[in-house]
Design a protein around this motif. Structure first.
Motif, short mmCIF file in Angstrom:
data_model
loop_
_atom_site.label_atom_id
_atom_site.label_comp_id
_atom_site.label_asym_id
_atom_site.label_seq_id
_atom_site.Cartn_x
_atom_site.Cartn_y
_atom_site.Cartn_z
N SER A 1 0.73 -1.28 0.13
CA SER A 1 -0.02 -0.12 0.02
C SER A 1 0.80 1.32 -0.02
CB SER A 1 -0.91 -0.04 1.26
OG SER A 1 -0.12 0.13 2.35
N LEU A 2 2.16 0.93 0.45
CA LEU A 2 3.07 2.45 0.53
C LEU A 2 3.80 2.38 -0.96
CD1 LEU A 2 4.55 1.94 4.10
CD2 LEU A 2 2.88 3.56 3.29
N GLY A 3 3.76 1.23 -1.52
CA GLY A 3 4.18 1.49 -3.04
C GLY A 3 5.16 0.55 -3.32
N TYR A 4 5.61 -0.13 -2.26
CA TYR A 4 6.58 -1.34 -2.40
C TYR A 4 6.06 -2.50 -3.10
CZ TYR A 4 9.33 1.71 0.59
OH TYR A 4 9.98 2.57 1.13
N GLU A 5 5.56 -2.43 -4.37
CA GLU A 5 4.75 -3.35 -5.13
C GLU A 5 5.42 -4.74 -5.33
OE1 GLU A 5 1.56 -3.77 -5.58
OE2 GLU A 5 0.84 -1.81 -5.02
N ASP A 6 6.58 -4.71 -5.84
CA ASP A 6 7.17 -5.81 -6.34
C ASP A 6 8.28 -6.42 -5.61
OD1 ASP A 6 5.73 -5.77 -8.75
OD2 ASP A 6 6.97 -4.13 -9.34
#
Length: 551
Positions: A305-310
């Motif tokens: 959710s904080l942008g660390y998707e991968d």
């Protein structure tokens, strides 16, 4: 008349006012088909989507009446899937076609349920966030209304049948049991259920105040503290990782680092942690496993959710080059992404006069050790303290099959083993006259235990006595062998006979009686000879001497 009768029956079932029925009948007695002017929701059977014929209206009424009849007949038939489908269809019809006034008459609890959600008295389970793909599960919620139990937040509550809904009888259970009960209808595998349960546990804990924090790339002590507090996996005695309590993790923090350490804490205990890359906005590995622990799942969901998707790896990351005991300290480097794993090797790279270890490049080090050191082929690891040291500073113990560094050698002695000398730990050696031996080979060197002092001595210092084999300092030689044939006795066991000779005190009485008997016999022999006619008459009596032979 037939139409009037059917409408009257249906109006009684659904609780429509009589005036509405009368008006409806009056306006439609001469109509063969229902037309578009009846779209104002004034009448029960006319939702916004206009029915095309009276037959449809009749069929709808018939289906609703049939459903209610079956509910009354079967009531708590939770396993009847056909009744479940019919009940869901019935609830959908209510939602699509009925006003609140009508619902208050026919199914007032539908309004009660809606009010519970709107006032946040009930917390609806966010199945969409749990990423569980089941159309039937979502369709069933109009009847089941699965929500967090008000009695126990870790439980869920739901209405298994329409009968339960109508009498407001909730069933409380665990989410996993609920999904398993309807697994076939929901078309779920065991893996789907497990994943959903873990996601739900993470959701529940998030409502308790779990939140994620970060240790920055310039805070080496912060990295050490988080790893030191990451003792065990939640509800387990298993270490969270092989780097727990290792200060080698401090090398992640340096002026060229692109890493941060995400963690989640409860009081003084770390519940979960994960290294993230700021340059790629990616995560490396979550501890504990998100697929088995809600804490790990919550941390991963938060990171995404904080942008660390991968998920990524640690290739190209700089570690601070810190030496200790002739080696470079380094943590075990995680593989990270399974499809593109970290190359667990590295080399020294000097930038602006400062040394770093660059992960994934060169082959100077292997970065897959759990002892806190980079595996340099020119250095060795002490098996006792796990410190790295130069090859010239170690010795090898064949007896223990261990490599021992210079500092740890103070706990070892060069001892006699089977046919040679070897380094043996101080707890396993026996010192005899300044030499060291292992116990199992003492007899090979004619060394035995003194049974009096429980101390080992060379065999030439030991003697057999009635008390066993004892050291010469505890025994004396005796003139008369004891009953076991020993020529020595313990000092406390030695007795002196009347003639000055020595024996074992157990033999004293017998030997002394024999001695006295001999003395008595000597006196009798002396008195049996006549008195001599003159002194020194060689033909006369010769005095008997018990110590000389009688000639």
């Amino acid at each position: 008349m037939q139409l009037q009768s059917r409408l009257a029956t249906y109006s009684t079932l659904i609780g429509v006012e009589k005036d509405q029925i009368k008006k409806f009948i009056k306006d439609n007695l001469k109509l063969d088909h229902i037309e578009g002017r009846y779209t104002s929701h004034e009448f029960l059977m006319f939702p916004q989507r206009i029915s095309d014929s009276k037959n449809l209206c009749q069929w709808q009424g018939h289906e609703i009446a049939k459903t209610l009849s079956e509910i009354k007949k079967y009531q708590d038939q939770r396993d009847d899937r056909s009744l479940l489908v019919r009940s869901i269809h019935y609830m959908n019809k209510l939602r699509e076609s009925f006003t609140d006034t009508q619902l208050q008459s026919i199914e007032p609890n539908v309004l009660f349920i809606r009010d519970q959600y709107q006032t946040n008295e009930w917390i609806k389970l966010p199945f969409d966030l749990y990423k569980i793909n089941s159309d039937n599960l979502m369709l069933t919620q109009i009847l089941h209304n699965v929500h967090q139990s008000e009695v126990d937040p870790m439980m869920i509550a739901y209405y298994p049948t329409l009968h339960h809904l109508r009498i407001k009888k909730e069933i409380r259970t665990k989410l996993g049991k609920y999904l398993s009960t309807f697994r076939e209808y929901f078309n779920l595998s065991e893996a789907h259920i497990k994943s959903c349960v873990e996601a739900h546990a993470s959701f529940i804990q998030s409502r308790k105040g779990w939140h994620v924090k970060f240790i920055e790339s310039n805070d080496p002590q912060g990295w050490i503290d988080v790893y030191n507090k990451s003792q065990k996996n939640p509800r387990s005695n298993q270490n969270m990782s092989c780097m727990t309590n290792s200060d080698s993790v401090k090398v992640y923090a340096n002026d060229l680092s692109v890493l941060r350490l995400a963690y989640m804490m409860d009081h003084e205990t770390i519940l979960a942690r994960c290294i993230v890359r700021e340059d790629e906005k990616a995560w490396i590995r979550v501890y504990p496993d998100p697929n088995g622990y809600p804490e790990g799942r919550f941390l991963l969901d938060t990171l995404k959710s904080l942008g660390y998707e991968d998920r990524s790896n640690l290739n190209g990351v700089f570690l601070d080059a810190i030496t200790k005991n002739h080696g470079y300290i380094a943590p075990y480097i995680d593989f990270g992404n399974d499809s593109d794993p970290t190359d667990q090797r590295g080399s020294i790279k000097t930038l602006d006069g400062k040394d770093y270890i660059l992960i994934g490049y060169g082959d100077q080090f292997q970065l897959n050790e759990t002892d806190g050191f980079a595996n340099d082929e020119e250095s060795m690891t002490c098996d006792d303290c796990n410190d790295r040291c130069a090859e010239s500073d170690v010795v090898y113990s064949e007896y223990h099959d261990r490599t021992i560094c210079e500092d740890c050698q103070e706990h070892y002695y060069l001892a006699h083993t089977r046919g040679n000398e070897d380094y043996v730990h101080q707890d396993e050696v026996i010192e005899v006259r300044g030499e060291f031996y292992i116990e199992e080979c003492l007899s090979d060197y004619e060394i035995y235990l003194c049974e009096e002092s429980d101390t080992y001595y060379p065999s030439d210092e030991l003697s057999y006595t009635s008390r066993g084999l004892i050291h010469e300092s505890y025994c004396l030689p005796i003139d008369h062998e004891d009953l076991d044939g020993n020529n020595y006795a313990h000092r406390e066991d030695v007795a002196t006979l009347s003639d000055g000779s020595t024996c074992h005190h157990d033999d004293f009485t017998t030997l002394q009686e024999e001695l006295e008997e001999e003395e008595k016999e000597g006196i009798i022999i002396e008195s049996s000879y006549p008195n001599p006619s003159r002194p020194n008459d060689i033909d006369g009596f010769i005095f008997f001497n018990k110590d000389q032979p009688n000639e």
